[in-house]
Design a protein around this motif. Structure first.
Motif, PDB file in Angstrom:
ATOM      1  N   GLN A   1     -15.172 -26.080  -3.232  1.00  0.00           N
ATOM      2  CA  GLN A   1     -13.783 -25.935  -3.641  1.00  0.00           C
ATOM      3  C   GLN A   1     -13.470 -24.543  -4.164  1.00  0.00           C
ATOM      4  OE1 GLN A   1     -13.527 -29.318  -6.456  1.00  0.00           O
ATOM      5  NE2 GLN A   1     -12.000 -30.153  -5.074  1.00  0.00           N
ATOM      6  N   ARG A   2     -14.390 -23.974  -4.914  1.00  0.00           N
ATOM      7  CA  ARG A   2     -14.176 -22.673  -5.546  1.00  0.00           C
ATOM      8  C   ARG A   2     -15.393 -21.808  -5.288  1.00  0.00           C
ATOM      9  NH1 ARG A   2     -13.697 -26.638  -9.432  1.00  0.00           N
ATOM     10  NH2 ARG A   2     -11.596 -27.050 -10.270  1.00  0.00           N
TER      11      ARG A   2
ATOM     12  N   SER B   1     -15.879 -26.013 -13.112  1.00  0.00           N
ATOM     13  CA  SER B   1     -16.361 -26.811 -11.978  1.00  0.00           C
ATOM     14  C   SER B   1     -15.951 -28.279 -12.059  1.00  0.00           C
ATOM     15  CB  SER B   1     -17.885 -26.711 -11.880  1.00  0.00           C
ATOM     16  OG  SER B   1     -18.517 -27.321 -12.993  1.00  0.00           O
TER      17      SER B   1
ATOM     18  N   ASP C   1     -17.960 -22.268  -7.911  1.00  0.00           N
ATOM     19  CA  ASP C   1     -18.792 -23.467  -7.824  1.00  0.00           C
ATOM     20  C   ASP C   1     -20.131 -23.162  -7.163  1.00  0.00           C
ATOM     21  OD1 ASP C   1     -16.845 -24.979  -9.034  1.00  0.00           O
ATOM     22  OD2 ASP C   1     -16.235 -26.062  -7.222  1.00  0.00           O
TER      23      ASP C   1
ATOM     24  N   THR D   1     -18.160 -31.616  -3.918  1.00  0.00           N
ATOM     25  CA  THR D   1     -18.274 -31.016  -2.593  1.00  0.00           C
ATOM     26  C   THR D   1     -17.731 -31.987  -1.558  1.00  0.00           C
ATOM     27  OG1 THR D   1     -20.361 -31.784  -1.568  1.00  0.00           O
ATOM     28  CG2 THR D   1     -20.548 -30.262  -3.438  1.00  0.00           C
ATOM     29  N   ALA D   2     -17.303 -31.447  -0.435  1.00  0.00           N
ATOM     30  CA  ALA D   2     -16.946 -32.291   0.705  1.00  0.00           C
ATOM     31  C   ALA D   2     -18.223 -32.670   1.445  1.00  0.00           C
ATOM     32  CB  ALA D   2     -15.978 -31.553   1.625  1.00  0.00           C
TER      33      ALA D   2
ATOM     34  N   GLN E   1     -10.602 -31.211 -11.768  1.00  0.00           N
ATOM     35  CA  GLN E   1     -10.127 -31.700 -10.476  1.00  0.00           C
ATOM     36  C   GLN E   1      -8.646 -32.055 -10.566  1.00  0.00           C
ATOM     37  OE1 GLN E   1     -12.032 -31.716  -7.676  1.00  0.00           O
ATOM     38  NE2 GLN E   1     -13.593 -30.714  -8.951  1.00  0.00           N
TER      39      GLN E   1
ATOM     40  N   GLY F   1     -14.031 -25.520   3.535  1.00  0.00           N
ATOM     41  CA  GLY F   1     -13.550 -26.423   2.502  1.00  0.00           C
ATOM     42  C   GLY F   1     -14.615 -27.333   1.931  1.00  0.00           C
TER      43      GLY F   1
END
Length: 472
Positions: free
Chosen positions: A413-414, A63, A417, A255-256, A66, A410
């Protein structure tokens, strides 16, 4: 006698029960005893619980990675200022002091500030009394704490962390004041749990310096930290947020920016599905019991009572103007709030508590049952019985569907996560791996069929996620 191994769940812990205990191996020859122990180990190694725990182990290590920030250096941070000396702000301050940061605690009035300082002092005194920390170490941490009501103190710090009331207008006003005082290059972080980070950042002249740091309560205990990337957040500010998270010994998940980010958005879908089941025939104590039997530390309605029903009520009120009128909406929580039942702090919510709202065992309340049944009648819903399996399945499916939506947008990300967030922040049982692990174990065909049913009860407002985001 043949050994039999199974796992029983006791609260947070999966307890291994071996019907023919290995202690009997002490009476065997050494090689025979080792063979028996090896056989037991092999049975446990291939269990579903063992697979789930390994999944969570590797998901947590993944997690924080990046690749997009490779080669990006974080800004230097040693001096932190926390705005807000309430439970969250004090917890953040304690976590920062424990990590070796110099911390300034800022409040708007002396009384609130002193309560926050006292809370921090009581924390360290309790740790020393319990033998968890040496008196000298506690004194060294407290010596790095400064408290003030003077906003100009933030001109000296490297990072400002806002931890005030969860209201957009309030946070925007705070960030306007920060913008006029904080030094150029300081990182400006908001602890918002579900608000629009970009709307907060736009209150400043430097949105590139704004990042979300969503701590979980109590902030000095909970490992999870959502690091939220705004539309204009600079790469080095994201790198700084991650660096500070690691120094705080937190488990960061990027996170976005989206309503509720990952955790609160999925938890909202989960709780909403549980509210649907109340309308359809279940009662709070049955839903809580079923999900606690699955492995959650607390069911959703017990959690709501502990947190305070007014928190989610304010959130729903803020969304009322933009809510899809065709979407299914359950008024039961609103009716409880309107009746003054705000949870433990008022002695009554979904359950009854003692007059002080203390730690008494929760008690089902006939008045709540009447409110729920009246809500069903008002919508002409014929109430029916639920099995524990159906309650668990629908609640988990709601999580899985929302995870698929978040991954498609989006925001997360995964897929892994999602499991890190739900296990470490929301009490999802670690030995079940998380909602994504649960979904993959269930299989695509069964999930698609189950989601057909979820869409039917969700009504026209239900948005179906693409399961490929979860299953691949």
């Amino acid at each position: 006698m043949t050994d039999r191994v199974h796992l029983e769940r006791d609260g947070h812990v999966a307890v291994i029960v071996i019907d023919n205990p290995p202690i009997t191996s002490a009476t065997l020859a050494f090689d025979d005893a080792m063979a028996k122990d090896r056989a037991v180990f092999q049975m446990l190694r291939v269990s579903r619980e063992a697979l789930a725990l390994r999944h969570q182990f590797f998901a947590e290590r993944e997690s924080g990675k990046q690749p997009a920030l490779a080669g990006v250096s974080p800004r230097a941070v040693q001096r932190l200022l926390v705005i807000g000396a309430g439970t969250m702000g004090s917890g953040i301050a304690i976590a920062a002091l424990d990590a070796g940061f110099d911390v300034t605690l800022l409040e708007q009035d002396d009384a609130a500030l002193q309560r926050g300082v006292a809370r921090i002092h009581e924390h360290y005194a309790g740790r020393v009394a319990a033998g968890k920390v040496k008196a000298a170490a506690a004194a060294a941490s407290e010596a790095r704490l400064r408290s003030t009501t003077d906003w100009t103190a933030m001109a000296e710090v490297d990072m400002v962390i806002e931890a005030v009331f969860e209201d957009l207008a309030v946070k925007q006003e705070v960030f306007r004041r920060i913008d006029g005082i904080a030094r150029p290059g300081a990182v400006l972080a908001s602890n918002t749990s579900y608000l629009d980070l970009d709307a907060i950042a736009c209150a400043t002249s430097r949105p590139q310096d704004v990042v979300g740091l969503h701590f979980f309560s109590p902030a000095n205990v909970m490992r999870l930290l959502e690091v939220v990337r705004g539309d204009k957040t600079a790469p080095e500010v994201m790198a700084t947020g991650l660096d500070v998270a690691r120094r705080l010994r937190k488990l960061p998940v990027v996170t976005a920016n989206a309503f509720g980010f990952v955790g609160n958005r999925i938890y909202s879908a989960y709780r909403r599905q549980c509210e649907f089941m109340l309308e359809e025939g279940a009662l709070p104590q049955q839903v809580d019991a079923a999900l606690e039997a699955f492995g959650f530390a607390m069911g959703p309605f017990s959690v709501a009572d502990m947190s305070g029903l007014d928190i989610a009520w304010r959130m729903r009120q803020s969304q009322a103007a933009t809510r899809d009128p065709a979407a299914r909406y359950v008024r039961i929580p609103d009716l409880l709030c309107e009746a003054g039942r705000l949870g433990r702090k008022t002695g009554a919510g979904y359950y009854l508590y003692d007059a002080g709202g203390g730690k008494s065992v929760r008690q089902p309340d006939p008045q709540v049952q009447r409110i729920i049944e009246s809500a069903s009648v008002a919508k002409d819903i014929a109430r029916r019985s639920f099995s524990d399996d159906e309650i668990q399945r629908r609640a988990l499916l709601a999580m899985v569907n929302e995870a698929a939506l978040l991954l498609g947008e989006g925001v997360a990300q995964r897929a892994s996560d999602v499991d890190v967030v739900l296990v470490n922040g929301y009490g999802f049982p670690r030995w079940e791996g998380g909602p994504v692990f649960w979904a993959r174990d269930r299989g695509q065909e069964a999930l698609q069929s189950d989601l057909d049913g979820l869409a039917e009860v969700g009504g026209s407002g239900f948005i179906r996620g693409d399961l490929r985001h979860v299953l691949t």
